[in-house]
Design a protein around this motif. Sequence first.
Motif, PDB file in Angstrom:
ATOM      1  N   THR A 157    -121.947 -83.457  20.451  1.00  0.00           N
ATOM      2  CA  THR A 157    -122.264 -83.422  21.913  1.00  0.00           C
ATOM      3  C   THR A 157    -121.442 -82.488  22.494  1.00  0.00           C
ATOM      4  O   THR A 157    -121.863 -81.616  23.491  1.00  0.00           O
ATOM      5  N   PRO A 164    -123.907 -74.825  26.866  1.00  0.00           N
ATOM      6  CA  PRO A 164    -125.340 -75.597  27.391  1.00  0.00           C
ATOM      7  C   PRO A 164    -126.513 -74.767  27.224  1.00  0.00           C
ATOM      8  O   PRO A 164    -127.733 -75.232  27.338  1.00  0.00           O
ATOM      9  N   ASP A 165    -126.279 -73.404  27.609  1.00  0.00           N
ATOM     10  CA  ASP A 165    -127.457 -72.610  27.673  1.00  0.00           C
ATOM     11  C   ASP A 165    -128.521 -72.427  26.430  1.00  0.00           C
ATOM     12  O   ASP A 165    -129.388 -71.963  26.513  1.00  0.00           O
ATOM     13  N   SER A 168    -131.947 -77.355  25.361  1.00  0.00           N
ATOM     14  CA  SER A 168    -132.951 -77.514  26.456  1.00  0.00           C
ATOM     15  C   SER A 168    -132.080 -78.628  27.403  1.00  0.00           C
ATOM     16  O   SER A 168    -130.916 -79.295  27.140  1.00  0.00           O
ATOM     17  N   ASN A 169    -132.863 -78.906  28.587  1.00  0.00           N
ATOM     18  CA  ASN A 169    -132.174 -79.696  29.582  1.00  0.00           C
ATOM     19  C   ASN A 169    -131.983 -81.326  29.244  1.00  0.00           C
ATOM     20  O   ASN A 169    -130.968 -81.979  29.310  1.00  0.00           O
ATOM     21  N   PRO A 170    -133.054 -81.756  28.503  1.00  0.00           N
ATOM     22  CA  PRO A 170    -133.091 -83.225  27.881  1.00  0.00           C
ATOM     23  C   PRO A 170    -131.752 -83.426  27.063  1.00  0.00           C
ATOM     24  O   PRO A 170    -131.252 -84.346  27.185  1.00  0.00           O
ATOM     25  N   ARG A 172    -128.888 -81.601  26.730  1.00  0.00           N
ATOM     26  CA  ARG A 172    -127.871 -81.540  27.508  1.00  0.00           C
ATOM     27  C   ARG A 172    -127.415 -82.771  28.178  1.00  0.00           C
ATOM     28  O   ARG A 172    -126.410 -83.428  28.236  1.00  0.00           O
ATOM     29  N   GLU A 173    -128.626 -83.400  28.929  1.00  0.00           N
ATOM     30  CA  GLU A 173    -128.384 -84.725  29.482  1.00  0.00           C
ATOM     31  C   GLU A 173    -128.035 -85.635  28.652  1.00  0.00           C
ATOM     32  O   GLU A 173    -127.137 -86.620  28.942  1.00  0.00           O
ATOM     33  N   SER A 175    -126.470 -85.304  25.827  1.00  0.00           N
ATOM     34  CA  SER A 175    -125.344 -85.045  25.316  1.00  0.00           C
ATOM     35  C   SER A 175    -124.013 -85.573  26.201  1.00  0.00           C
ATOM     36  O   SER A 175    -123.177 -86.028  25.829  1.00  0.00           O
ATOM     37  N   TRP A 176    -124.197 -85.223  27.551  1.00  0.00           N
ATOM     38  CA  TRP A 176    -123.391 -85.977  28.616  1.00  0.00           C
ATOM     39  C   TRP A 176    -123.224 -87.461  28.383  1.00  0.00           C
ATOM     40  O   TRP A 176    -122.090 -87.882  28.279  1.00  0.00           O
TER      41      TRP A 176
END
Length: 217
Positions: A157, A164-165, A168-170, A172-173, A175-176
Amino acid sequence: MAESLRAVPAHSSADPGILAAQAQEDLVVGDEIVRFRYYTRMVHWGVALTFFLCLFTGLPIWTPIFGWMAPLFGGLQVCRWLHPWTGIAFSVFALLQFVHWAGEMKRTAADKRFTKLKNFLAYMRWEYHDDEVGKFNGGQKSLFWLSSLAAFVLLVTGVVLWWPDLFSNPFREASWVLHDVAFVLFFLLILGHIYLSIAEPGTFAGMVRGTVTKAWA
């Protein structure tokens, strides 16, 4: 089973147990047992040091509540730069530790008995003993596998959050969330590990000197 070590020359002023602990372990030296050799201790303390560097550089990034820590490292931007590099160092030591100990961490019938809640709570009160337990008990083995899993999740993660680039956004979220969960898990495991190493006389010294007494074993 510990075996006898050849005698250190009588004229030597060095502690024979400490001398043996430089390169060997699971040996009997007089009234001491060499439990951890130098490499084992170096890797263990490498994991500990790099984890706390990750902790203290990561907390100011995690929440403003710990923003007062950032100046200790030169400011928040320095923490943002330093944290992933300390994470890489932590991952390297965690991998070395995993490779070094994985073979000794296979669960046995005695370990399964140890991890039953009743027996584990009795152990925490110093009331549980099982003669079939080997060098590491079921609790220590559980700590090893859970901390290894947490370290792996932190690495994966952390890579996502570092670049992050590329994801994908899901992803990244997720992984947070997983990074935070793995951090909390590892931190709680470390707290328990520190408590037991201090509460049981001789345990902490064993990881510093490499030796424990026969009575401790």
